[in-house]
Design a protein around this motif. Sequence first.
Motif, PDB file in Angstrom:
ATOM      1  N   ASP A 138       0.829  -1.204   0.000  1.00 41.59           N
ATOM      2  CA  ASP A 138       0.000   0.000   0.000  1.00 41.59           C
ATOM      3  C   ASP A 138       0.864   1.255   0.000  1.00 41.59           C
ATOM      4  OD1 ASP A 138      -2.377  -1.376  -0.065  1.00 41.59           O
ATOM      5  OD2 ASP A 138      -2.666  -1.348   2.109  1.00 41.59           O
ATOM      6  N   ALA A 139       1.972   1.219   0.733  1.00 42.85           N
ATOM      7  CA  ALA A 139       2.870   2.372   0.777  1.00 42.85           C
ATOM      8  C   ALA A 139       3.470   2.656  -0.591  1.00 42.85           C
ATOM      9  CB  ALA A 139       3.980   2.140   1.803  1.00 42.85           C
ATOM     10  N   VAL A 140       3.812   1.599  -1.320  1.00 42.36           N
ATOM     11  CA  VAL A 140       4.386   1.771  -2.655  1.00 42.36           C
ATOM     12  C   VAL A 140       3.316   2.274  -3.622  1.00 42.36           C
ATOM     13  CG1 VAL A 140       5.548   0.618  -4.578  1.00 42.36           C
ATOM     14  CG2 VAL A 140       6.109  -0.018  -2.220  1.00 42.36           C
ATOM     15  N   ARG A 141       2.154   1.680  -3.590  1.00 42.65           N
ATOM     16  CA  ARG A 141       1.073   2.096  -4.497  1.00 42.65           C
ATOM     17  C   ARG A 141       0.674   3.551  -4.266  1.00 42.65           C
ATOM     18  NH1 ARG A 141      -3.989  -1.382  -4.032  1.00 42.65           N
ATOM     19  NH2 ARG A 141      -4.524  -0.382  -6.000  1.00 42.65           N
ATOM     20  N   ALA A 142       0.705   3.995  -3.007  1.00 38.28           N
ATOM     21  CA  ALA A 142       0.284   5.352  -2.680  1.00 38.28           C
ATOM     22  C   ALA A 142       1.396   6.378  -2.897  1.00 38.28           C
ATOM     23  CB  ALA A 142      -0.193   5.402  -1.234  1.00 38.28           C
ATOM     24  N   GLY A 143       2.597   5.908  -3.258  1.00 42.86           N
ATOM     25  CA  GLY A 143       3.692   6.831  -3.497  1.00 42.86           C
ATOM     26  C   GLY A 143       4.421   7.279  -2.241  1.00 42.86           C
ATOM     27  N   ARG A 144       4.122   6.642  -1.087  1.00 40.92           N
ATOM     28  CA  ARG A 144       4.840   6.985   0.136  1.00 40.92           C
ATOM     29  C   ARG A 144       6.221   6.333   0.166  1.00 40.92           C
ATOM     30  NH1 ARG A 144      -0.298   5.717   2.017  1.00 40.92           N
ATOM     31  NH2 ARG A 144       0.422   3.735   2.901  1.00 40.92           N
ATOM     32  N   ALA A 145       6.436   5.379  -0.728  1.00 42.19           N
ATOM     33  CA  ALA A 145       7.740   4.739  -0.881  1.00 42.19           C
ATOM     34  C   ALA A 145       7.973   4.501  -2.362  1.00 42.19           C
ATOM     35  CB  ALA A 145       7.802   3.420  -0.114  1.00 42.19           C
ATOM     36  N   ASP A 146       9.219   4.578  -2.780  1.00 44.07           N
ATOM     37  CA  ASP A 146       9.545   4.366  -4.186  1.00 44.07           C
ATOM     38  C   ASP A 146       9.537   2.890  -4.556  1.00 44.07           C
ATOM     39  OD1 ASP A 146      10.185   7.186  -4.872  1.00 44.07           O
ATOM     40  OD2 ASP A 146      11.777   6.895  -3.387  1.00 44.07           O
ATOM     41  N   ALA A 147       9.748   2.045  -3.575  1.00 43.85           N
ATOM     42  CA  ALA A 147       9.740   0.590  -3.774  1.00 43.85           C
ATOM     43  C   ALA A 147       9.507  -0.049  -2.419  1.00 43.85           C
ATOM     44  CB  ALA A 147      11.049   0.118  -4.390  1.00 43.85           C
ATOM     45  N   GLY A 148       9.301  -1.344  -2.425  1.00 38.10           N
ATOM     46  CA  GLY A 148       9.081  -2.045  -1.171  1.00 38.10           C
ATOM     47  C   GLY A 148       9.587  -3.474  -1.240  1.00 38.10           C
ATOM     48  N   VAL A 149      10.002  -3.982  -0.103  1.00 33.24           N
ATOM     49  CA  VAL A 149      10.426  -5.377   0.012  1.00 33.24           C
ATOM     50  C   VAL A 149       9.253  -6.165   0.575  1.00 33.24           C
ATOM     51  CG1 VAL A 149      12.044  -6.985   1.068  1.00 33.24           C
ATOM     52  CG2 VAL A 149      12.834  -4.713   0.359  1.00 33.24           C
ATOM     53  N   VAL A 150       8.716  -7.090  -0.232  1.00 38.32           N
ATOM     54  CA  VAL A 150       7.553  -7.854   0.192  1.00 38.32           C
ATOM     55  C   VAL A 150       7.952  -9.263   0.588  1.00 38.32           C
ATOM     56  CG1 VAL A 150       5.907  -6.488  -1.151  1.00 38.32           C
ATOM     57  CG2 VAL A 150       6.950  -8.504  -2.179  1.00 38.32           C
ATOM     58  N   ILE A 151       7.268  -9.764   1.609  1.00 37.76           N
ATOM     59  CA  ILE A 151       7.509 -11.113   2.122  1.00 37.76           C
ATOM     60  C   ILE A 151       6.169 -11.823   2.225  1.00 37.76           C
ATOM     61  CG2 ILE A 151       9.602 -10.458   3.361  1.00 37.76           C
ATOM     62  CD1 ILE A 151       7.951 -10.354   5.948  1.00 37.76           C
ATOM     63  N   HIS A 152       6.211 -13.070   2.707  1.00 38.78           N
ATOM     64  CA  HIS A 152       4.988 -13.861   2.908  1.00 38.78           C
ATOM     65  C   HIS A 152       4.168 -13.904   1.616  1.00 38.78           C
ATOM     66  CE1 HIS A 152       6.333 -13.866   6.933  1.00 38.78           C
ATOM     67  NE2 HIS A 152       5.734 -12.781   7.350  1.00 38.78           N
ATOM     68  N   GLU A 153       2.851 -13.678   1.734  1.00 38.68           N
ATOM     69  CA  GLU A 153       1.982 -13.796   0.562  1.00 38.68           C
ATOM     70  C   GLU A 153       2.211 -12.694  -0.456  1.00 38.68           C
ATOM     71  OE1 GLU A 153      -0.309 -11.614   3.779  1.00 38.68           O
ATOM     72  OE2 GLU A 153       0.932 -13.423   3.661  1.00 38.68           O
ATOM     73  N   GLY A 154       2.892 -11.617  -0.067  1.00 40.89           N
ATOM     74  CA  GLY A 154       3.187 -10.546  -1.024  1.00 40.89           C
ATOM     75  C   GLY A 154       3.968 -11.042  -2.226  1.00 40.89           C
ATOM     76  N   ARG A 155       4.717 -12.106  -2.013  1.00 40.53           N
ATOM     77  CA  ARG A 155       5.469 -12.696  -3.126  1.00 40.53           C
ATOM     78  C   ARG A 155       4.545 -13.163  -4.247  1.00 40.53           C
ATOM     79  NH1 ARG A 155      10.437 -14.871  -4.153  1.00 40.53           N
ATOM     80  NH2 ARG A 155      10.412 -16.523  -5.702  1.00 40.53           N
ATOM     81  N   PHE A 156       3.315 -13.527  -3.890  1.00 41.87           N
ATOM     82  CA  PHE A 156       2.388 -14.091  -4.870  1.00 41.87           C
ATOM     83  C   PHE A 156       1.327 -13.099  -5.336  1.00 41.87           C
ATOM     84  CE2 PHE A 156       3.266 -17.222  -1.403  1.00 41.87           C
ATOM     85  CZ  PHE A 156       4.291 -17.891  -2.053  1.00 41.87           C
TER      86      PHE A 156
END
Length: 275
Positions: A138-156
């Motif tokens: 959500d932080a990446v989509r909203a532009g609060r971060a330029d990128a994000g490191v995703v773990i757990h189900e975020g990988r899928f």
Amino acid sequence: MQKKLTIGHSPCPNDTFIFHALTSGLVDWPGGLDLTLADVEELNGLAAEGALDVVKVSTAAAAGILDEYVLLRAGGAMGYGAGPVLVARQGRTLDSLDGGTVAIPGERTTANLIFGLCCREAGIAVRRAPMVFDRVMDAVRAGRADAGVVIHEGRFTFAERGLVRVLDLGAWWEAHTGLPIPLGAIAIRRSLGDDTARRMNEAIRRSLLYARAHPEAGREYIRQNAQELSGDVIRTHIETFVTDYSLDAGEAGAGAVARLLAEAGCRRPDIFIEL
């Protein structure tokens, strides 16, 4: 009489799959267990405080607790093709993140350690914004971060959220080391003694074997704790993060953990219990 132990793991499907039989009493533990379910970075903090007898931690976080804890050989999350992923909106590359902000799922996580190694090799510097893992996208989509490191189900699920993969950090680790990526491990207080540690290791192995033989037994418990995840994502999550290394880290797994901890500045010889 056997003392009741405090135990903590995450509500993610891989952990609830492994531990359900043990924490629900299908696999007996004399004296009983007092369970805490928490996000992995919260568990890392509880381990740093010495608050739990048995606790799932990020492997990177183990570097800071090994005076008080020793790692079990069962119950961990380790394997190939299972690592965290650096994601962003369209058009981003790793080099383009230099000077930018990257959301991370906690400072003590294995994901953050490996991301830092990648940045060092690439010669870039970023500002890291720690947050609970399920807020990263959500932080990446909203532009609060330029990128994000995703773990757990975020990988899928990152593609469903309109994000793209910048770098598979697990694949980066495998290419550089030839080892499986050691994401998480189970730590137990050294003060409980070797016999208790060995019995807990065997109890976790039995719990996982029970789950594999009777997948229906914990299905509803896993689903309830997985919150909004679909059945397909839950199944893929378990298949990805519960491996034969979860039964026994083995020589390759122990080597992977030692390599990762060395990157975190820990080179002690007594990382794992002796079976």
